[in-house]
Design a protein around this motif. Sequence first.
Motif, mmCIF file in Angstrom:
data_model
loop_
_atom_site.group_PDB
_atom_site.id
_atom_site.type_symbol
_atom_site.label_atom_id
_atom_site.label_comp_id
_atom_site.label_asym_id
_atom_site.label_seq_id
_atom_site.Cartn_x
_atom_site.Cartn_y
_atom_site.Cartn_z
ATOM 1 N N GLN A 3 0.817 -1.208 0.000
ATOM 2 C CA GLN A 3 0.000 0.000 0.000
ATOM 3 C C GLN A 3 0.855 1.264 0.000
ATOM 4 N N PHE A 4 2.107 1.144 0.439
ATOM 5 C CA PHE A 4 3.111 2.189 0.304
ATOM 6 C C PHE A 4 4.296 1.581 -0.417
ATOM 7 N N VAL A 5 4.716 2.192 -1.513
ATOM 8 C CA VAL A 5 5.828 1.701 -2.306
ATOM 9 C C VAL A 5 6.891 2.776 -2.392
ATOM 10 N N GLU A 6 8.047 2.500 -1.784
ATOM 11 C CA GLU A 6 9.159 3.444 -1.755
ATOM 12 C C GLU A 6 10.132 3.159 -2.887
ATOM 13 N N SER A 7 10.756 4.218 -3.382
ATOM 14 C CA SER A 7 11.765 4.076 -4.418
ATOM 15 C C SER A 7 12.724 5.256 -4.355
ATOM 16 N N GLY A 8 13.827 5.147 -5.076
ATOM 17 C CA GLY A 8 14.766 6.245 -5.198
ATOM 18 C C GLY A 8 16.047 6.100 -4.412
ATOM 19 N N LEU A 18 19.951 12.835 -2.828
ATOM 20 C CA LEU A 18 19.102 11.760 -3.284
ATOM 21 C C LEU A 18 17.657 12.174 -3.040
ATOM 22 N N ARG A 19 16.757 11.744 -3.909
ATOM 23 C CA ARG A 19 15.341 12.041 -3.746
ATOM 24 C C ARG A 19 14.547 10.746 -3.691
ATOM 25 N N LEU A 20 13.876 10.520 -2.581
ATOM 26 C CA LEU A 20 13.059 9.336 -2.397
ATOM 27 C C LEU A 20 11.604 9.645 -2.719
ATOM 28 N N SER A 21 10.912 8.657 -3.264
ATOM 29 C CA SER A 21 9.497 8.793 -3.579
ATOM 30 C C SER A 21 8.709 7.690 -2.902
ATOM 31 N N CYS A 22 7.488 8.006 -2.535
ATOM 32 C CA CYS A 22 6.571 7.044 -1.945
ATOM 33 C C CYS A 22 5.214 7.228 -2.590
ATOM 34 N N VAL A 23 4.710 6.180 -3.201
ATOM 35 C CA VAL A 23 3.390 6.204 -3.812
ATOM 36 C C VAL A 23 2.457 5.344 -2.973
#
Length: 115
Positions: A3-8, A18-23
């Motif tokens: 339900q939360f997917v982190e990347s970056g 660095l830039r992290l994203s969470c969808v």
Amino acid sequence: QGQFVESGGGLVQPGGSLRLSCVASVSIFSIRAMGWYRQAPGKQRELVAGITSGSNTNYADSVKGRFIISRDNAKNTVWLQMNSLKPEDTAVYYCNFKPPGYGYWGQGTQVTVSS
């Protein structure tokens, strides 16, 4: 499908960025405060940055002035911009509600800061 997917995440030299994203796929994302958390080996998970549904922010003392959290409720996305990275920032980074929902922890994304 989390339900939360982190990347970056990735490997970066000290002083780098660095830039992290969470969808998020949860329907209540837009009305909940969110946070970025991290856990280093042998240490407890800690909150590094939080953001309300209206984009008010707060930061752990260790990252103030270096990290920026932001969100776009229309995209169900929260970001963590990390600047001036230090080896002490090395950890697995997670996003979750703030306060966290303990059934919502995902895989996280690994950030390694090393020269």
